[in-house]
Structure formats: structure tokens, C-alpha cells
Design an enzyme around this catalytic site. Structure first.
Site, mmCIF file in Angstrom:
data_model
loop_
_atom_site.group_PDB
_atom_site.id
_atom_site.type_symbol
_atom_site.label_atom_id
_atom_site.label_comp_id
_atom_site.label_asym_id
_atom_site.label_seq_id
_atom_site.Cartn_x
_atom_site.Cartn_y
_atom_site.Cartn_z
ATOM 1 N NE ARG A 172 88.715 74.626 42.795
ATOM 2 C CZ ARG A 172 87.478 73.973 42.543
ATOM 3 N NH1 ARG A 172 88.172 72.672 41.566
ATOM 4 N NH2 ARG A 172 86.760 74.186 41.935
ATOM 5 C CE LYS A 196 87.902 75.176 46.253
ATOM 6 N NZ LYS A 196 86.631 76.735 47.096
ATOM 7 C CG HIS A 268 92.588 81.209 42.755
ATOM 8 N ND1 HIS A 268 92.442 80.094 43.008
ATOM 9 C CD2 HIS A 268 91.298 82.341 43.367
ATOM 10 C CE1 HIS A 268 90.991 79.728 42.981
ATOM 11 N NE2 HIS A 268 90.007 81.453 43.494
ATOM 12 N NE ARG A 271 90.035 77.840 39.865
ATOM 13 C CZ ARG A 271 88.956 76.925 39.579
ATOM 14 N NH1 ARG A 271 89.907 75.694 38.799
ATOM 15 N NH2 ARG A 271 88.045 76.370 40.284
ATOM 16 C CG HIS A 295 83.100 76.792 39.283
ATOM 17 N ND1 HIS A 295 83.296 77.677 38.520
ATOM 18 C CD2 HIS A 295 84.234 77.126 39.487
ATOM 19 C CE1 HIS A 295 84.524 78.085 38.267
ATOM 20 N NE2 HIS A 295 85.470 78.648 39.707
ATOM 21 C CE1 TYR A 304 87.557 83.535 36.395
ATOM 22 C CE2 TYR A 304 85.975 82.000 36.768
ATOM 23 C CZ TYR A 304 87.060 82.626 37.031
ATOM 24 O OH TYR A 304 87.741 82.308 38.149
#
Length: 324
Positions: A172, A196, A268, A271, A295, A304
Site C-alpha cells: 500500500r 492496516k 493503488h 498494488r 488482507h 484477483y
């Protein structure tokens, strides 16, 4: 920057709880503050407590707990409807605000015991549209790296290292900006980043990443670096830790020079590109990809797997009977 003086005391207490107990990142705290301030400003309008319609001018500091106790689930639904119809907020934006409201009221009722009833207890998250991620092809990725390495750019080593890390590691923007030199284990070809929710994870560095980092470190300024940026990996021309905005500008400029649509692609999307290329060409297990990207949920990573559809199509078209 959060101006706590603008907030009622119970909101600041919630932010403190989120920092100390929930261990939320500074970015999450900013989002909570913004989301809840927006909600409380709406409540003042909704309850007829102000004639002001300009959100930027509405004061929330005077909203007392008695007003908070009057809020019902219907009032929250009205706010979500307002976001959708008046502010034209996307489903992802509405979902984030709903999450902030849900956590806020849970704190007020179950933790701080400031209200008896939690109006958000049965609040549902708005259904979000699942869209295919936009990503660069392998050839487009190579074009971008060629642009980044152009020696006409006096910061080519830095910009090439930034682009290489994005395209190879799928990190990120905030993770890249906050990399410190001490986070990199050169002998083990890996580094730690804070993702995150303040979660630390390990990112393994391939040969391209290691080479790009070392070449940048060879020319990285050593004198005149701002004191609080001495350990930062990437520095701006002002010799301080590079900012999110500067990195976004760098990548946008590279995309433009590579002839790629800057309205379609962004930091982004790099990524997304890294994740898709690893899944498509590296036969990476979806669980491994989840860990690599940081994640929390496997469902986020599953977007994906769209490349599988291409493999299925190619398999069908390669059937020797296809052209009979």
C-alpha cells in the site's frame, strides 16, 4: 490533522479508546473522526438543532449525550440514505461510515456505559458492488519501469525503486512511505511494514527489489536530512520523508510518460497489478497472496482470481477442435 477541540468529549474518548485499546492506526483514527463528525453534523440538521446546511460550518461540540440517546436505527438509516442520494457516496464509502458508527455506538453502550441502548446493534453494512480490479499488463508494467529508470530524471534511482517495490510487492501507499531503513533485513532479503490496523507483516524482496533499493541507497542524501526523517528510506527533494502526495505525483507522471491512462490507473492500481501478475504468472496460492497483501479476509483477495477466467477461456480456445 484532527482538531480535538472541535469534538464533544465522548467522541474524543472514543478516539482515545480506538488508539489505546483497539490499536488503530493514525489513518483509521482520522477516518473515524471524519465519519463520525459528518454523522453528528447530519444529526443536528435531522433533529432541527441548526439552520446551517453547510457541513463545514456546523459545530458538533455542543451535541450532548441526551441528544445521542435519542438517536434510533431509523435515524442512522436516514443518514445512510442521505449519503447515497444527496452526497452521491459510493457503496464502499457508505460501508466505511456504517462501520465507524457501529463501533462508536458499541463503545458508548458496552464499554463507556454512557448510553443504555445501542441503536446501531442491528445496523447492516450496505451491499457493495464487486468490480474487477484494474491492473497493468505485464508489457505495460515493463513500460512503466523503463520510464522510471530514465536517466533524464535526476531522481531516477529513487523513483525506480519506488515503482519496483509497488509492482513486485503489492504494498500500500502508506506502507511504502513509512518504510525505514532499519526495517530492511538485507541479509535475509525481507522487510517489515505496518499495514492496516497497525498490523505488522513481512514482505520478501526479490532480486529486482534488492538491487533497486541498494542502488538508491548509494545516492540517497546523507547530509542535511531532517532529524525526524533520518531513518526514512525514501526522501523528498527537501530531504524529509517522502509524502503520499509526492509518490502519487511520481507515479502519475510515469504513467503519463508511458502512454497509460492516468484516469484509469493510479498508485493503488499498481498494488492490483502486482497481485494479479503474481497470481497469473507465479501460480501463487490464494492464501499466500492474502498474507503477502495483508488482507484480513480471504474474500478481499479473491478478486484477483479473475485471471482464472482468462485461463479457462484460453484453455477452451486452444482445444484442437476449436477451429473445425
Amino acid at each position: 490533522m484532527i482538531n480535538r477541540d472541535d469534538n464533544p468529549e465522548y467522541l474524543n474518548s472514543f478516539l482515545d479508546y480506538s488508539i489505546t485499546i483497539l490499536n488503530k492506526s493514525p489513518n483509521s483514527i482520522k477516518e473515524y473522526n471524519y465519519d463520525l463528525a459528518t454523522f453528528l453534523k447530519y444529526i443536528k440538521i435531522h433533529f432541527g438543532l441548526t439552520n446551517e446546511t453547510d457541513f463545514s460550518k456546523i459545530i458538533i461540540k455542543d451535541i450532548d449525550l441526551e441528544t445521542i440517546k435519542k438517536i434510533t436505527l431509523d435515524d442512522i438509516h436516514a443518514f445512510v440514505s442521505y449519503l447515497a442520494t444527496e452526497l452521491k457516496s459510493k457503496s464502499a464509502t457508505r460501508a466505511r461510515k456504517v462501520s465507524s458508527i457501529r463501533i462508536f455506538f458499541k463503545y458508548l453502550s458496552a464499554k463507556a456505559k454512557l448510553i443504555e441502548t445501542n441503536p446501531a446493534q442491528n445496523l447492516e453494512t450496505p451491499k457493495q458492488e464487486k468490480r474487477m480490479p484494474k491492473y497493468l499488463t505485464l508489457d505495460d508494467s515493463k513500460k512503466l519501469l523503463d520510464v522510471a529508470s530514465n536517466e533524464d530524471n535526476r531522481n531516477c534511482e529513487r523513483d525506480y525503486a519506488i515503482t519496483t517495490l509497488f509492482l513486485n510487492c503489492g504494498m500500500r501507499l502508506s506502507e511504502l512511505v513509512n518504510i525505514n531503513i532499519k526495517d530492511i533485513k538485507f541479509d535475509d532479503c525481507k522487510m517489515t511494514v505496518i499495514g492496516k490496523g497497525n498490523k505488522e507483516r513481512t514482505i520478501y524482496l526479490n532480486n529486482a527489489c534488492m538491487r533497486a533499493i541498494k542502488e538508491y541507497l548509494d545516492i540517497r542524501p546523507k547530509e542535511g536530512v531532517k532529524y525526524d526523517s533520518k531513518d526514512a528510506l525514501f526522501l523528498s527533494e527537501r530531504r524529509e520523508r517522502i509524502s503520499n502526495r509526492t509518490v502519487q505525483y511520481i507515479i502519475k507522471n510515469e504513467l503519463r510518460k508511458a502512454g497509460l491512462d492516468t484516469n484509469k490507473y493510479s498508485v493503488h492500481k499498481l498494488r492490483h497489478t502486482a497481485a494479479t501478475l503474481m497470481y497469473q504468472y507465479g501460480n501463487v496460492d490464494i492464501r499466500a497472496l492474502q498474507e503477502l497483501l495483508g488482507h484480513a479476509s480471504i474474500s478481499t483477495t479473491e478478486i484477483y482470481t479473475h485471471v482464472e477466467n482468462e485461463r479457462v477461456r484460453n484453455a477452451v480456445e486452444s482445444n484442437p477442435l476449436a477451429n473445425i
